[in-house]
Design a protein around this motif. Structure first.
Motif, PDB file in Angstrom:
ATOM      1  N   ASP A   1     116.571  53.474  36.754  1.00 19.97           N
ATOM      2  CA  ASP A   1     115.551  54.492  36.461  1.00 19.97           C
ATOM      3  C   ASP A   1     114.422  53.920  35.597  1.00 19.97           C
ATOM      4  OD1 ASP A   1     116.789  56.391  38.002  1.00 19.97           O
ATOM      5  OD2 ASP A   1     117.878  57.307  36.345  1.00 19.97           O
ATOM      6  N   LYS A   2     114.819  53.066  34.652  1.00 20.32           N
ATOM      7  CA  LYS A   2     113.813  52.451  33.777  1.00 20.32           C
ATOM      8  C   LYS A   2     112.887  51.540  34.607  1.00 20.32           C
ATOM      9  CE  LYS A   2     113.670  50.205  29.285  1.00 20.32           C
ATOM     10  NZ  LYS A   2     114.465  49.672  28.168  1.00 20.32           N
ATOM     11  N   ALA A   3     113.476  50.730  35.484  1.00 21.43           N
ATOM     12  CA  ALA A   3     112.677  49.822  36.321  1.00 21.43           C
ATOM     13  C   ALA A   3     111.816  50.616  37.305  1.00 21.43           C
ATOM     14  CB  ALA A   3     113.600  48.858  37.067  1.00 21.43           C
ATOM     15  N   TRP A   4     112.383  51.684  37.844  1.00 19.97           N
ATOM     16  CA  TRP A   4     111.671  52.531  38.820  1.00 19.97           C
ATOM     17  C   TRP A   4     110.409  53.113  38.195  1.00 19.97           C
ATOM     18  CZ3 TRP A   4     112.048  53.129  43.896  1.00 19.97           C
ATOM     19  CH2 TRP A   4     111.549  54.286  44.507  1.00 19.97           C
ATOM     20  N   SER A   5     110.492  53.450  36.893  1.00 19.87           N
ATOM     21  CA  SER A   5     109.321  54.043  36.237  1.00 19.87           C
ATOM     22  C   SER A   5     108.242  52.992  35.983  1.00 19.87           C
ATOM     23  CB  SER A   5     109.730  54.742  34.931  1.00 19.87           C
ATOM     24  OG  SER A   5     110.081  53.762  33.987  1.00 19.87           O
ATOM     25  N   ILE A   6     108.604  51.714  36.072  1.00 17.54           N
ATOM     26  CA  ILE A   6     107.590  50.655  35.919  1.00 17.54           C
ATOM     27  C   ILE A   6     106.875  50.434  37.252  1.00 17.54           C
ATOM     28  CG2 ILE A   6     107.278  48.173  35.452  1.00 17.54           C
ATOM     29  CD1 ILE A   6     109.773  48.612  33.536  1.00 17.54           C
ATOM     30  N   PHE A   7     107.657  50.283  38.307  1.00 18.32           N
ATOM     31  CA  PHE A   7     107.063  50.242  39.657  1.00 18.32           C
ATOM     32  C   PHE A   7     108.141  50.595  40.682  1.00 18.32           C
ATOM     33  CE2 PHE A   7     105.166  49.051  43.576  1.00 18.32           C
ATOM     34  CZ  PHE A   7     103.804  49.203  43.376  1.00 18.32           C
ATOM     35  N   PRO A   8     107.848  51.598  41.536  1.00 19.00           N
ATOM     36  CA  PRO A   8     108.896  52.053  42.469  1.00 19.00           C
ATOM     37  C   PRO A   8     109.037  51.167  43.713  1.00 19.00           C
ATOM     38  CG  PRO A   8     106.944  53.438  42.679  1.00 19.00           C
ATOM     39  CD  PRO A   8     106.627  52.433  41.598  1.00 19.00           C
ATOM     40  N   TYR A   9     109.520  49.949  43.517  1.00 18.10           N
ATOM     41  CA  TYR A   9     109.800  49.069  44.655  1.00 18.10           C
ATOM     42  C   TYR A   9     111.057  49.546  45.369  1.00 18.10           C
ATOM     43  CZ  TYR A   9     106.510  45.422  43.176  1.00 18.10           C
ATOM     44  OH  TYR A   9     105.382  44.721  42.853  1.00 18.10           O
ATOM     45  N   PRO A  10     111.051  49.476  46.701  1.00 19.26           N
ATOM     46  CA  PRO A  10     112.278  49.831  47.435  1.00 19.26           C
ATOM     47  C   PRO A  10     113.498  49.037  46.957  1.00 19.26           C
ATOM     48  CG  PRO A  10     110.436  49.599  48.948  1.00 19.26           C
ATOM     49  CD  PRO A  10     109.934  49.150  47.603  1.00 19.26           C
ATOM     50  N   CYS A  11     113.292  47.773  46.551  1.00 17.25           N
ATOM     51  CA  CYS A  11     114.452  46.963  46.126  1.00 17.25           C
ATOM     52  C   CYS A  11     115.073  47.533  44.856  1.00 17.25           C
ATOM     53  CB  CYS A  11     114.071  45.497  45.950  1.00 17.25           C
ATOM     54  SG  CYS A  11     112.938  45.193  44.605  1.00 17.25           S
ATOM     55  N   ILE A  12     114.292  48.269  44.093  1.00 18.03           N
ATOM     56  CA  ILE A  12     114.853  48.926  42.900  1.00 18.03           C
ATOM     57  C   ILE A  12     115.496  50.245  43.323  1.00 18.03           C
ATOM     58  CG2 ILE A  12     114.233  50.058  40.708  1.00 18.03           C
ATOM     59  CD1 ILE A  12     112.124  47.707  40.484  1.00 18.03           C
ATOM     60  N   GLY A  13     114.777  50.995  44.148  1.00 21.73           N
ATOM     61  CA  GLY A  13     115.312  52.282  44.610  1.00 21.73           C
ATOM     62  C   GLY A  13     116.650  52.146  45.320  1.00 21.73           C
ATOM     63  N   MET A  14     116.829  51.021  46.038  1.00 22.65           N
ATOM     64  CA  MET A  14     118.054  50.884  46.843  1.00 22.65           C
ATOM     65  C   MET A  14     119.018  49.844  46.257  1.00 22.65           C
ATOM     66  SD  MET A  14     116.715  51.582  50.699  1.00 22.65           S
ATOM     67  CE  MET A  14     115.406  50.387  50.772  1.00 22.65           C
ATOM     68  N   PHE A  15     118.878  49.605  44.956  1.00 21.04           N
ATOM     69  CA  PHE A  15     119.814  48.746  44.204  1.00 21.04           C
ATOM     70  C   PHE A  15     119.900  47.307  44.728  1.00 21.04           C
ATOM     71  CE2 PHE A  15     121.521  53.054  43.319  1.00 21.04           C
ATOM     72  CZ  PHE A  15     121.437  53.027  41.939  1.00 21.04           C
ATOM     73  N   GLU A  16     118.831  46.838  45.388  1.00 21.99           N
ATOM     74  CA  GLU A  16     118.854  45.431  45.813  1.00 21.99           C
ATOM     75  C   GLU A  16     118.802  44.505  44.594  1.00 21.99           C
ATOM     76  OE1 GLU A  16     119.008  44.128  49.067  1.00 21.99           O
ATOM     77  OE2 GLU A  16     119.494  46.187  49.563  1.00 21.99           O
ATOM     78  N   PHE A  17     118.278  45.026  43.495  1.00 22.18           N
ATOM     79  CA  PHE A  17     118.126  44.184  42.297  1.00 22.18           C
ATOM     80  C   PHE A  17     119.463  43.887  41.622  1.00 22.18           C
ATOM     81  CE2 PHE A  17     118.601  47.109  38.609  1.00 22.18           C
ATOM     82  CZ  PHE A  17     118.723  48.310  39.288  1.00 22.18           C
ATOM     83  N   VAL A  18     120.512  44.531  42.076  1.00 19.72           N
ATOM     84  CA  VAL A  18     121.840  44.187  41.552  1.00 19.72           C
ATOM     85  C   VAL A  18     122.727  43.631  42.671  1.00 19.72           C
ATOM     86  CG1 VAL A  18     122.079  45.432  39.368  1.00 19.72           C
ATOM     87  CG2 VAL A  18     122.227  46.700  41.500  1.00 19.72           C
ATOM     88  N   LYS A  19     122.078  42.880  43.578  1.00 14.69           N
ATOM     89  CA  LYS A  19     122.834  42.166  44.617  1.00 14.69           C
ATOM     90  C   LYS A  19     122.458  40.694  44.521  1.00 14.69           C
ATOM     91  CE  LYS A  19     122.954  45.824  48.067  1.00 14.69           C
ATOM     92  NZ  LYS A  19     122.173  46.310  49.210  1.00 14.69           N
ATOM     93  N   PHE A  20     123.397  39.840  44.888  1.00 17.04           N
ATOM     94  CA  PHE A  20     123.082  38.413  44.955  1.00 17.04           C
ATOM     95  C   PHE A  20     122.894  38.071  46.430  1.00 17.04           C
ATOM     96  CE2 PHE A  20     125.977  38.704  41.205  1.00 17.04           C
ATOM     97  CZ  PHE A  20     125.000  38.517  40.246  1.00 17.04           C
ATOM     98  N   ASN A  21     121.663  37.820  46.823  1.00 15.97           N
ATOM     99  CA  ASN A  21     121.405  37.528  48.243  1.00 15.97           C
ATOM    100  C   ASN A  21     121.375  36.043  48.544  1.00 15.97           C
ATOM    101  OD1 ASN A  21     121.014  40.198  49.550  1.00 15.97           O
ATOM    102  ND2 ASN A  21     119.572  40.408  47.859  1.00 15.97           N
TER     103      ASN A  21
ATOM    104  N   SER B   1     123.390  54.400  51.242  1.00 18.08           N
ATOM    105  CA  SER B   1     123.833  54.438  49.847  1.00 18.08           C
ATOM    106  C   SER B   1     125.330  54.717  49.793  1.00 18.08           C
ATOM    107  CB  SER B   1     123.081  55.533  49.082  1.00 18.08           C
ATOM    108  OG  SER B   1     123.614  56.786  49.418  1.00 18.08           O
ATOM    109  N   HIS B   2     125.869  54.524  48.606  1.00 13.87           N
ATOM    110  CA  HIS B   2     127.295  54.724  48.372  1.00 13.87           C
ATOM    111  C   HIS B   2     127.736  56.142  48.786  1.00 13.87           C
ATOM    112  CE1 HIS B   2     131.102  54.072  46.560  1.00 13.87           C
ATOM    113  NE2 HIS B   2     130.964  55.117  45.778  1.00 13.87           N
ATOM    114  N   ASP B   3     126.830  57.129  48.574  1.00 14.26           N
ATOM    115  CA  ASP B   3     127.215  58.506  48.921  1.00 14.26           C
ATOM    116  C   ASP B   3     126.641  58.938  50.273  1.00 14.26           C
ATOM    117  OD1 ASP B   3     124.614  58.637  48.177  1.00 14.26           O
ATOM    118  OD2 ASP B   3     124.847  60.213  46.668  1.00 14.26           O
ATOM    119  N   GLY B   4     126.262  57.958  51.102  1.00 15.04           N
ATOM    120  CA  GLY B   4     125.927  58.271  52.494  1.00 15.04           C
ATOM    121  C   GLY B   4     124.461  58.533  52.792  1.00 15.04           C
ATOM    122  N   LYS B   5     123.559  58.378  51.813  1.00 20.70           N
ATOM    123  CA  LYS B   5     122.129  58.577  52.101  1.00 20.70           C
ATOM    124  C   LYS B   5     121.618  57.375  52.895  1.00 20.70           C
ATOM    125  CE  LYS B   5     117.725  59.488  49.819  1.00 20.70           C
ATOM    126  NZ  LYS B   5     117.042  59.722  48.538  1.00 20.70           N
TER     127      LYS B   5
END
Ligand SMILES: C[S@@+](CC[C@H](N)C(=O)[O-])C[C@H]1O[C@@H](n2cnc3c(N)ncnc32)[C@H](O)[C@@H]1O
Length: 314
Positions: free
Chosen positions: A85-105, A290-294
């Motif tokens: 939420d903190k990062a999203w308020s800085i800039f709403p990148y899809p990678c933040i919205g969809m938790f890509e920033f906590v994945k190791f690609n 998403s984890h809850d099916g979105k």
């Protein structure tokens, strides 16, 4: 006003252990009465006390139980969610919205073994647009790559700060610093030119229009040490119908198919005077659930794909 200790003892009698000494009961009743008369301040909750400890370290067996009860997972998830939420308020990148920033690609790239071998023989790694710096932490902690070889930059200094909060570490030997790669005065221009064995551009190049992408790609090439095998790796959104698309938060994004991607890098090679081998894997699905099916996917008319690439000096 005075409250009778007897009345208090009577009130508490049901919860008193049966064998409490008389003296103890009286003392306790007096304390409760005092608290009732003058409110909570009568019992001092000061922490300046020999029987109050400031720090806690979870013993192993307690950690096991807490893990089994799901406490550790819940705390971790709440921690990530708060920082999303903190990062999203800085800039709403899809990678933040969809938790890509906590994945190791990075470890999933086909070129990963080659990346590791370059880094294990002392090569420098630069993560451009590293956001919270998750891939850098992976290389440091999981692969044991020395911090002195690891560098990251992002245009948003707050993302780097969130990275420290997320991983509960602090600025150290690994250099993470704000830089706009288009800025001629940025530290990356002054200090990283022709220095890197590996440049990582994860979900980065697609942020720009064709012209900006060309400029960005030339900057990435500029960071590579002029040596065969040195490489730029990354991933980006592509399209089966290449062209510029407008994203609601990111703006104009150039998306490639295999042919336009090849032409693009041919042009970069010509304009930088380097011989580059271009490899890419194209995944036709861009769905995220998403984890809850979105479910998220790009609009069907955009024919979006996902490109994983490596561009190597030959
Ligand atoms: C979509 S995010 C990708 C983050 C990360 N690389 C990953 O794969 O999860 C793109 C990142 O590029 C950064 N960025 C955008 N423009 C930039 C620029 N001109 N210079 C450096 N970083 C930039 C953004 O702040 C953001 O953190």
């Amino acid at each position: 006003m005075r409250v009778s200790p007897r009345r208090v003892v009577k009130h508490d009698a049901s919860v008193e252990p049966a064998k409490l000494s008389r003296r103890w009961k009286k003392q306790r009743a007096r304390a409760v009465a005092a608290a009732k008369i003058s409110g909570p301040t009568a019992v001092s909750c000061t922490k300046d006390n020999s029987f109050y400890f400031e720090t806690y370290k979870c013993p192993e067996k307690m950690r096991d139980v807490m893990t089994e009860c799901g406490v550790v997972d819940k705390l971790l998830e709440a921690h990530v969610k708060r920082l999303q939420d903190k990062a999203w308020s800085i800039f709403p990148y899809p990678c933040i919205g969809m938790f890509e920033f906590v994945k190791f690609n990075l470890p999933g790239y086909r070129s990963y073994p080659r990346i590791l071998s370059l880094l294990r023989s002392g090569g420098v790694y630069l993560d451009v647009g590293c956001c919270v710096g998750q891939e850098l932490r992976y290389l440091l902690s999981h692969e044991g790559i020395p911090a002195s070889q690891l560098f990251g930059c992002d245009i948003e200094p707050e993302f780097l700060e969130i990275g420290y909060e997320l991983f509960m570490d602090a600025p150290g030997a690994m250099r993470l610093e704000a830089a706009d790669i288009f800025d001629d005065e940025a530290w990356t221009e002054n200090e990283m030119k022709q220095r890197c064995a590996v440049v990582h551009a994860g979900y980065f190049l697609h942020l720009f229009s064709y012209q900006r992408q060309l400029l960005a790609a030339k900057r990435l090439v500029g960071y590579l040490e002029r040596k065969k095998g040195n490489t730029i790796v990354g991933r980006m959104i592509g399209s089966r119908a290449p062209g510029e698309y407008t994203h609601p938060t990111v703006g104009i994004m150039m998306r490639h198919d295999r042919e336009s991607f090849g032409r693009f890098w041919k042009r970069v090679a010509e304009e930088t005077g380097l011989k580059l081998d271009v490899q890419c894997d194209i995944c036709e699905s861009t769905v995220r659930i998403s984890h809850d099916g979105k479910k998220f996917d790009h609009p069907p008319e955009e024919k979006a794909t996902e490109i994983t690439f490596s561009i190597t000096i030959v």
